[in-house]
Design a protein around this motif. Structure first.
Motif, PDB file in Angstrom:
ATOM      1  N   LYS A  11       0.860  -1.192   0.256  1.00 44.61           N
ATOM      2  CA  LYS A  11      -0.040   0.112   0.061  1.00 44.61           C
ATOM      3  C   LYS A  11       0.830   1.355   0.074  1.00 44.61           C
ATOM      4  N   PHE A  12       0.308   2.420  -0.460  1.00 44.03           N
ATOM      5  CA  PHE A  12       0.920   3.576  -0.845  1.00 44.03           C
ATOM      6  C   PHE A  12       0.445   4.661  -0.007  1.00 44.03           C
ATOM      7  N   ASP A  13       0.994   5.721   0.431  1.00 40.83           N
ATOM      8  CA  ASP A  13       0.386   6.918   1.110  1.00 40.83           C
ATOM      9  C   ASP A  13       0.030   7.924  -0.088  1.00 40.83           C
ATOM     10  N   GLU A  14       0.685   7.655  -1.060  1.00 47.42           N
ATOM     11  CA  GLU A  14       0.343   8.606  -2.391  1.00 47.42           C
ATOM     12  C   GLU A  14      -0.867   8.501  -3.025  1.00 47.42           C
ATOM     13  N   GLY A  15      -1.557   6.860  -2.772  1.00 45.66           N
ATOM     14  CA  GLY A  15      -2.699   6.874  -3.345  1.00 45.66           C
ATOM     15  C   GLY A  15      -2.858   5.337  -3.734  1.00 45.66           C
ATOM     16  N   THR A  16      -3.627   4.954  -4.770  1.00 44.49           N
ATOM     17  CA  THR A  16      -3.972   3.383  -4.941  1.00 44.49           C
ATOM     18  C   THR A  16      -2.967   2.738  -5.943  1.00 44.49           C
ATOM     19  N   HIS A  17      -2.999   1.443  -5.923  1.00 39.99           N
ATOM     20  CA  HIS A  17      -2.024   0.751  -6.771  1.00 39.99           C
ATOM     21  C   HIS A  17      -2.238   1.355  -8.231  1.00 39.99           C
ATOM     22  N   ARG A  39       2.923   5.328 -12.788  1.00 37.88           N
ATOM     23  CA  ARG A  39       3.772   6.332 -12.477  1.00 37.88           C
ATOM     24  C   ARG A  39       5.415   5.680 -12.328  1.00 37.88           C
ATOM     25  N   MET A  40       5.289   5.047 -11.383  1.00 31.59           N
ATOM     26  CA  MET A  40       6.316   3.914 -11.081  1.00 31.59           C
ATOM     27  C   MET A  40       7.107   3.265 -12.232  1.00 31.59           C
ATOM     28  N   ALA A  41       6.053   2.812 -13.042  1.00 24.90           N
ATOM     29  CA  ALA A  41       6.539   1.926 -13.955  1.00 24.90           C
ATOM     30  C   ALA A  41       7.356   3.120 -15.117  1.00 24.90           C
TER      31      ALA A  41
END
Length: 171
Positions: free
Chosen positions: A82-88, A94-96
Motif C-alpha cells: 500500500k502507498f500513502d500517495e494513492g491506490t495501486h 507512474r512508478m513504471a
C-alpha cells in the motif's frame, strides 16, 4: 513445445528485443500478476496484442509494443503493498514510467501509454489512440489470464464429480 506466436513475429521481436533482454524487464518473471501468469507474461501479452492492433490500423506500432511491454514495470506485490500517495491503480503506472525511463528514452506517446493504462480505474484520460488500445488490451488480458484457467479448473471439477457418481439402475 510450440513457440509462442509473438516469438515467431520477427518484426515485433525486433522492436522489443533490447528491452526484453534487460535484467530489469526479466525480473518481472519473479512476480505473479493475475494469479496464473507472471508480470512478464502479462506484459508481453498486452504488448503483442496491442502492437498487432496498432499495426493493423497504421498507428505507431513501435511505441505501442514498447510501452505495452513496460506498462507494469514495477517490483512489488500489488495485492499487499500500500502507498500513502494513492491506490495501486494510481501509483504503479507512474512508478513504471520512471523505471522505464531508466532503461530507454521514452516519447510523449510512450509515457502517456504507460501512465494512462489504468484509465477507468483512474480519471486521467488517455491522450492518444494507442493509449486507449493498451488500456483496453490490458483489461482484456487480465480477465483472460484469470478466467481461462478458472474455467478449466471448474470443468475438471465437474468431470470429477460425474466420474464419482454411481450408475443408477432403473428396474
Amino acid at each position: 513445445m510450440i513457440e509462442p506466436k509473438w516469438k515467431q513475429d520477427l518484426e515485433y521481436v525486433a522492436l522489443i528485443e533490447d528491452l526484453l533482454n534487460r535484467e530489469e524487464v526479466q525480473k518481472l518473471n519473479e512476480y505473479t500478476q493475475h494469479h496464473f501468469t507472471t508480470r512478464l507474461e502479462h506484459s508481453i501479452s498486452v504488448s503483442y496484442l496491442s502492437y498487432r492492433i496498432a499495426k493493423r490500423y497504421g498507428w505507431d506500432a513501435k511505441a505501442t509494443a514498447r510501452a505495452g511491454l513496460l506498462h507494469d514495470l514495477f517490483y512489488y506485490d500489488w495485492r499487499t503493498t500500500k502507498f500513502d500517495e494513492g491506490t495501486h491503480a494510481y501509483v504503479h503506472p507512474r512508478m513504471a514510467c520512471e523505471n522505464a525511463k531508466k532503461l530507454t528514452e521514452l516519447s510523449d506517446l510512450e509515457c502517456d501509454i504507460i501512465i494512462k493504462h489504468m484509465w477507468l480505474a483512474t480519471v486521467a484520460l488517455p491522450k492518444y489512440k494507442e493509449s486507449y488500445v493498451v488500456t483496453f488490451v490490458d483489461k482484456y488480458c487480465a480477465i483472460k489470464e484469470v478466467a481461462v484457467p478458472l474455467t478449466g479448473k471448474a470443468r475438471n471439477r465437474v468431470k470429477s464429480a460425474w466420474a464419482r457418481l454411481k450408475p443408477v439402475t432403473i428396474q
